[in-house]
Design a protein around this motif. Structure first.
Motif, mmCIF file in Angstrom:
data_model
loop_
_atom_site.group_PDB
_atom_site.id
_atom_site.type_symbol
_atom_site.label_atom_id
_atom_site.label_comp_id
_atom_site.label_asym_id
_atom_site.label_seq_id
_atom_site.Cartn_x
_atom_site.Cartn_y
_atom_site.Cartn_z
ATOM 1 N N PHE A 1 0.837 -1.201 0.000
ATOM 2 C CA PHE A 1 0.000 0.000 0.000
ATOM 3 C C PHE A 1 0.872 1.250 0.000
ATOM 4 C CE2 PHE A 1 -3.790 -2.369 1.258
ATOM 5 C CZ PHE A 1 -3.220 -3.490 1.827
ATOM 6 N N TYR B 1 0.226 5.330 1.289
ATOM 7 C CA TYR B 1 -0.618 6.335 1.931
ATOM 8 C C TYR B 1 0.105 7.670 1.883
ATOM 9 C CZ TYR B 1 -3.881 2.954 3.994
ATOM 10 O OH TYR B 1 -4.845 1.990 4.184
ATOM 11 N N PHE C 1 -5.371 6.920 2.034
ATOM 12 C CA PHE C 1 -5.061 5.828 1.124
ATOM 13 C C PHE C 1 -4.849 6.354 -0.291
ATOM 14 C CE2 PHE C 1 -5.373 1.569 -0.536
ATOM 15 C CZ PHE C 1 -6.066 1.682 -1.726
ATOM 16 N N LYS D 1 -3.136 0.387 -3.780
ATOM 17 C CA LYS D 1 -2.723 -0.892 -3.202
ATOM 18 C C LYS D 1 -2.394 -1.882 -4.314
ATOM 19 C CE LYS D 1 -7.428 -2.751 -2.959
ATOM 20 N NZ LYS D 1 -8.534 -3.198 -2.071
ATOM 21 N N ARG E 1 0.898 -5.443 4.426
ATOM 22 C CA ARG E 1 -0.075 -6.086 5.299
ATOM 23 C C ARG E 1 0.541 -7.336 5.915
ATOM 24 N NH1 ARG E 1 -6.083 -7.572 3.123
ATOM 25 N NH2 ARG E 1 -6.611 -9.202 4.584
ATOM 26 N N GLY F 1 -9.200 -12.122 7.274
ATOM 27 C CA GLY F 1 -9.838 -10.912 6.800
ATOM 28 C C GLY F 1 -9.318 -9.665 7.465
ATOM 29 N N GLY F 2 -8.223 -9.771 8.138
ATOM 30 C CA GLY F 2 -7.706 -8.604 8.842
ATOM 31 C C GLY F 2 -6.880 -7.717 7.937
ATOM 32 N N ASN F 3 -6.504 -6.583 8.420
ATOM 33 C CA ASN F 3 -5.748 -5.637 7.615
ATOM 34 C C ASN F 3 -4.757 -4.876 8.476
ATOM 35 O OD1 ASN F 3 -7.810 -4.435 8.963
ATOM 36 N ND2 ASN F 3 -8.752 -3.510 7.191
ATOM 37 N N THR G 1 -13.562 -2.629 12.324
ATOM 38 C CA THR G 1 -12.176 -2.755 12.783
ATOM 39 C C THR G 1 -11.623 -1.369 13.101
ATOM 40 O OG1 THR G 1 -11.347 -2.717 10.511
ATOM 41 C CG2 THR G 1 -11.692 -4.865 11.514
ATOM 42 N N ARG H 1 -11.467 -5.743 16.498
ATOM 43 C CA ARG H 1 -12.493 -6.144 15.539
ATOM 44 C C ARG H 1 -13.751 -6.476 16.299
ATOM 45 N NH1 ARG H 1 -10.968 -10.073 11.375
ATOM 46 N NH2 ARG H 1 -10.224 -8.163 10.431
ATOM 47 N N ALA I 1 -11.749 0.578 9.535
ATOM 48 C CA ALA I 1 -11.910 -0.095 8.248
ATOM 49 C C ALA I 1 -13.176 -0.935 8.311
ATOM 50 C CB ALA I 1 -10.700 -0.965 7.935
ATOM 51 N N GLY J 1 -13.583 -3.938 7.509
ATOM 52 C CA GLY J 1 -13.306 -5.299 7.927
ATOM 53 C C GLY J 1 -13.623 -6.300 6.835
ATOM 54 N N LEU J 2 -13.486 -7.569 7.148
ATOM 55 C CA LEU J 2 -13.772 -8.655 6.206
ATOM 56 C C LEU J 2 -12.946 -8.515 4.939
ATOM 57 C CD1 LEU J 2 -17.642 -8.907 6.625
ATOM 58 C CD2 LEU J 2 -15.859 -10.291 7.702
ATOM 59 N N GLY J 3 -11.643 -8.234 5.109
ATOM 60 C CA GLY J 3 -10.748 -8.192 3.973
ATOM 61 C C GLY J 3 -10.561 -6.826 3.353
ATOM 62 N N GLU J 4 -11.319 -5.826 3.765
ATOM 63 C CA GLU J 4 -11.124 -4.483 3.210
ATOM 64 C C GLU J 4 -9.781 -3.951 3.700
ATOM 65 O OE1 GLU J 4 -12.761 -2.334 1.039
ATOM 66 O OE2 GLU J 4 -10.871 -1.322 1.435
ATOM 67 N N GLU J 5 -8.908 -3.612 2.788
ATOM 68 C CA GLU J 5 -7.562 -3.220 3.202
ATOM 69 C C GLU J 5 -7.401 -1.728 3.399
ATOM 70 O OE1 GLU J 5 -7.520 -6.924 0.793
ATOM 71 O OE2 GLU J 5 -8.105 -4.895 0.286
ATOM 72 N N LYS J 6 -8.351 -0.937 2.980
ATOM 73 C CA LYS J 6 -8.209 0.514 3.040
ATOM 74 C C LYS J 6 -8.575 0.999 4.424
ATOM 75 C CE LYS J 6 -10.033 4.674 0.774
ATOM 76 N NZ LYS J 6 -10.923 5.141 -0.321
ATOM 77 N N LEU J 7 -7.602 1.655 5.058
ATOM 78 C CA LEU J 7 -7.828 2.236 6.375
ATOM 79 C C LEU J 7 -8.198 3.703 6.232
ATOM 80 C CD1 LEU J 7 -6.328 -0.373 7.183
ATOM 81 C CD2 LEU J 7 -5.148 0.958 8.933
#
Lengths: 118, 114
Positions: A34, A36, A46, A49, A94, A102-104, B31, B50, B95, B97-103
């Motif tokens: 990513f 930022y 953001f 990515k 990541r 599913g975390g980030n 999250t 989370r 975010a 969550g559930l795979g979303e990578e953009k914070l």
């Protein structure tokens, strides 16, 4: 543990010239990368990515980044810099341990200050 | 325009005092992250939630720092007692969550401990 390195604390570019902000990464498994941007007195925003697919990723404000697996790099680029692009840029990776859940959770580089001058 | 809201924006306190920073994540985001930014260390992840449950707080000094989510609309970061080395900008991010990578980051709390 995963990490990213930004070798330049500051990059100076003349307006209208192309810019490159460098980033190299270290991660086990497939990298999720990513970029930022942080403007003064603001939180990070953001830009773009890379997850999979094309090595050239396009993002916000005309920025793009090139993923190079052999060089473990993910450099940020823009064909023509603007004075308003002056800001602090962060590369991030990541944590692969969180991918399946599913975390980030992101690990950020130390940042590169971009200064675009007239 | 949805955004992460942090309060206060600035806090100056004396060593030994309790500091509480608050964050309102974007509605629907499940999250929440707390990051600390300093010149020397850059951005450090302090805690990660989370669905209001802490998933990772390994980056947080446990003896003086605590992070909670009393409800889905509020995250808090407390320092007790505060020390001069805690001076930094503290960012909250959320975010979906559930795979979303953009914070999505808040504007931060600038903390100065004298």
């Amino acid at each position: 543990a995963q990490s990213v390195a930004q070798p330049e604390d500051q990059v100076n570019v003349a307006e209208g010239n192309p810019l490159t902000v460098k980033c190299t990464y270290s991660v086990s498994g497939n990298p999720y990368l990513f970029w930022y941007v942080q403007y003064p007195n603001r939180g990070l925003q953001f830009l773009l990515k890379y997850i999979t697919g094309d090595n050239l990723v396009k993002g916000s404000y005309g920025f793009e980044a090139e993923f190079n697996k052999s060089q473990t790099s993910f450099h940020l680029k823009k064909p023509s810099a603007l004075v308003s692009d002056s800001a602090l840029y962060f590369c991030a990776v990541r944590d692969p341990r969180w991918v399946t859940g599913g975390g980030n959770k992101l690990t950020f580089g130390t940042g590169t200050q971009l200064k675009v001058e007239l | 325009d949805a955004r992460v809201t942090q309060t206060p924006r600035h806090k100056v306190t004396e060593m030994g005092q309790e500091v509480t920073m608050r964050c309102q994540p974007i509605l629907g985001h499940n999250t929440v992250f707390w990051y600390r930014q300093t010149m020397m260390q850059g951005l450090e992840l302090l805690a990660y939630f989370r669905n209001r449950a802490p998933l990772d707080d390994s980056g947080m000094p446990k003896d003086r720092f605590s992070a909670e989510m009393p409800d889905a609309t509020l995250a808090t970061l407390k320092i007790q007692p505060s020390e001069p080395r805690d001076s930094a900008v503290y960012f909250c991010a959320s975010a979906p969550g559930l795979g979303e990578e953009k914070l999505f980051f808040g504007s931060g709390t600038q903390l100065s401990v004298l």
